[in-house]
Design a protein around this motif. Structure first.
Motif, mmCIF file in Angstrom:
data_model
loop_
_atom_site.group_PDB
_atom_site.id
_atom_site.type_symbol
_atom_site.label_atom_id
_atom_site.label_comp_id
_atom_site.label_asym_id
_atom_site.label_seq_id
_atom_site.Cartn_x
_atom_site.Cartn_y
_atom_site.Cartn_z
ATOM 1 N N PRO A 31 0.815 -1.229 0.000
ATOM 2 C CA PRO A 31 0.000 0.000 0.000
ATOM 3 C C PRO A 31 0.844 1.273 0.000
ATOM 4 O O PRO A 31 0.485 2.262 -0.649
ATOM 5 N N GLU A 32 1.970 1.239 0.690
ATOM 6 C CA GLU A 32 2.844 2.417 0.722
ATOM 7 C C GLU A 32 3.430 2.690 -0.667
ATOM 8 O O GLU A 32 3.466 3.835 -1.131
ATOM 9 N N GLN A 33 3.888 1.651 -1.345
ATOM 10 C CA GLN A 33 4.436 1.829 -2.691
ATOM 11 C C GLN A 33 3.363 2.327 -3.647
ATOM 12 O O GLN A 33 3.621 3.172 -4.506
ATOM 13 N N ARG A 34 2.156 1.818 -3.486
ATOM 14 C CA ARG A 34 1.054 2.232 -4.345
ATOM 15 C C ARG A 34 0.738 3.711 -4.121
ATOM 16 O O ARG A 34 0.506 4.453 -5.080
ATOM 17 N N ARG A 35 0.738 4.151 -2.860
ATOM 18 C CA ARG A 35 0.487 5.570 -2.558
ATOM 19 C C ARG A 35 1.554 6.452 -3.176
ATOM 20 O O ARG A 35 1.251 7.509 -3.741
ATOM 21 N N GLU A 36 2.816 6.035 -3.070
ATOM 22 C CA GLU A 36 3.906 6.827 -3.652
ATOM 23 C C GLU A 36 3.763 6.923 -5.167
ATOM 24 O O GLU A 36 3.935 7.992 -5.755
ATOM 25 N N ARG A 37 3.442 5.801 -5.787
ATOM 26 C CA ARG A 37 3.281 5.776 -7.241
ATOM 27 C C ARG A 37 2.136 6.691 -7.671
ATOM 28 O O ARG A 37 2.268 7.495 -8.607
ATOM 29 N N ASP A 38 1.020 6.601 -6.950
ATOM 30 C CA ASP A 38 -0.142 7.416 -7.296
ATOM 31 C C ASP A 38 0.123 8.896 -7.051
ATOM 32 O O ASP A 38 -0.310 9.746 -7.832
ATOM 33 N N ALA A 39 0.824 9.206 -5.963
ATOM 34 C CA ALA A 39 1.139 10.605 -5.669
ATOM 35 C C ALA A 39 2.043 11.182 -6.750
ATOM 36 O O ALA A 39 1.854 12.326 -7.187
ATOM 37 N N LYS A 40 3.017 10.416 -7.190
ATOM 38 C CA LYS A 40 3.927 10.888 -8.233
ATOM 39 C C LYS A 40 3.160 11.122 -9.533
ATOM 40 O O LYS A 40 3.358 12.143 -10.215
ATOM 41 N N ALA A 41 2.264 10.204 -9.881
ATOM 42 C CA ALA A 41 1.481 10.356 -11.101
ATOM 43 C C ALA A 41 0.580 11.584 -11.016
ATOM 44 O O ALA A 41 0.427 12.327 -11.994
ATOM 45 N N LEU A 42 0.007 11.818 -9.846
ATOM 46 C CA LEU A 42 -0.857 12.983 -9.667
ATOM 47 C C LEU A 42 -0.067 14.280 -9.773
ATOM 48 O O LEU A 42 -0.517 15.252 -10.384
ATOM 49 N N GLN A 43 1.137 14.303 -9.198
ATOM 50 C CA GLN A 43 1.976 15.499 -9.285
ATOM 51 C C GLN A 43 2.355 15.786 -10.736
ATOM 52 O O GLN A 43 2.336 16.943 -11.176
ATOM 53 N N GLU A 44 2.696 14.753 -11.484
ATOM 54 C CA GLU A 44 3.043 14.947 -12.897
ATOM 55 C C GLU A 44 1.843 15.467 -13.670
ATOM 56 O O GLU A 44 1.969 16.346 -14.524
ATOM 57 N N LYS A 45 0.668 14.926 -13.367
ATOM 58 C CA LYS A 45 -0.536 15.347 -14.068
ATOM 59 C C LYS A 45 -0.857 16.808 -13.786
ATOM 60 O O LYS A 45 -1.170 17.576 -14.703
ATOM 61 N N THR A 46 -0.763 17.217 -12.519
ATOM 62 C CA THR A 46 -1.064 18.606 -12.179
ATOM 63 C C THR A 46 -0.018 19.557 -12.739
ATOM 64 O O THR A 46 -0.352 20.664 -13.169
ATOM 65 N N ALA A 47 1.239 19.124 -12.772
ATOM 66 C CA ALA A 47 2.280 19.970 -13.347
ATOM 67 C C ALA A 47 2.051 20.153 -14.840
ATOM 68 O O ALA A 47 2.195 21.263 -15.371
ATOM 69 N N LYS A 48 1.663 19.088 -15.510
ATOM 70 C CA LYS A 48 1.398 19.171 -16.942
ATOM 71 C C LYS A 48 0.192 20.074 -17.217
ATOM 72 O O LYS A 48 0.208 20.886 -18.143
ATOM 73 N N LYS A 49 -0.825 19.943 -16.382
ATOM 74 C CA LYS A 49 -2.018 20.768 -16.551
ATOM 75 C C LYS A 49 -1.704 22.235 -16.291
ATOM 76 O O LYS A 49 -2.172 23.124 -17.009
ATOM 77 N N ALA A 50 -0.895 22.503 -15.270
ATOM 78 C CA ALA A 50 -0.517 23.874 -14.951
ATOM 79 C C ALA A 50 0.325 24.477 -16.077
ATOM 80 O O ALA A 50 0.165 25.644 -16.427
#
Length: 67
Positions: A31-50
Motif C-alpha cells: 500500500p505504501e508503494q502504491r500511494r507513492e506511485r499514485d502521488a507521483k502520477a498525480l503530481q506529474e498530471k497537475t504539473a502538466k495541466k498547470a
C-alpha cells in the motif's frame, strides 16, 4: 420460470464484454508503494495541466471571449 437460462447467458456475455478491463488489485505493490506511485502520477498530471494552462492563457488569437 419463463426465462430459462437467459439470465445466466446474459451474465456470461456481459463478463465477456468487459474482458480484461477493470482494476487489477494484485499488482505486487505494498500500500505504501502504491500511494507513492499514485502521488507521483498525480503530481506529474497537475504539473502538466498547470504548464498547459500557463501557456494557453495568453490571448494569441486576438479574439476576446468577453461580451
Amino acid at each position: 420460470m419463463t426465462r430459462g437460462n437467459q439470465r445466466d447467458r446474459d451474465r456470461e456475455r456481459a463478463a465477456a464484454r468487459v474482458g480484461g478491463k477493470g482494476k487489477n488489485k494484485d499488482d505486487g505493490l505494498t500500500p505504501e508503494q502504491r500511494r507513492e506511485r499514485d502521488a507521483k502520477a498525480l503530481q506529474e498530471k497537475t504539473a502538466k495541466k498547470a504548464a498547459g494552462a500557463a501557456g494557453g492563457s495568453s490571448d494569441a488569437g486576438g479574439k476576446s471571449t468577453k461580451k
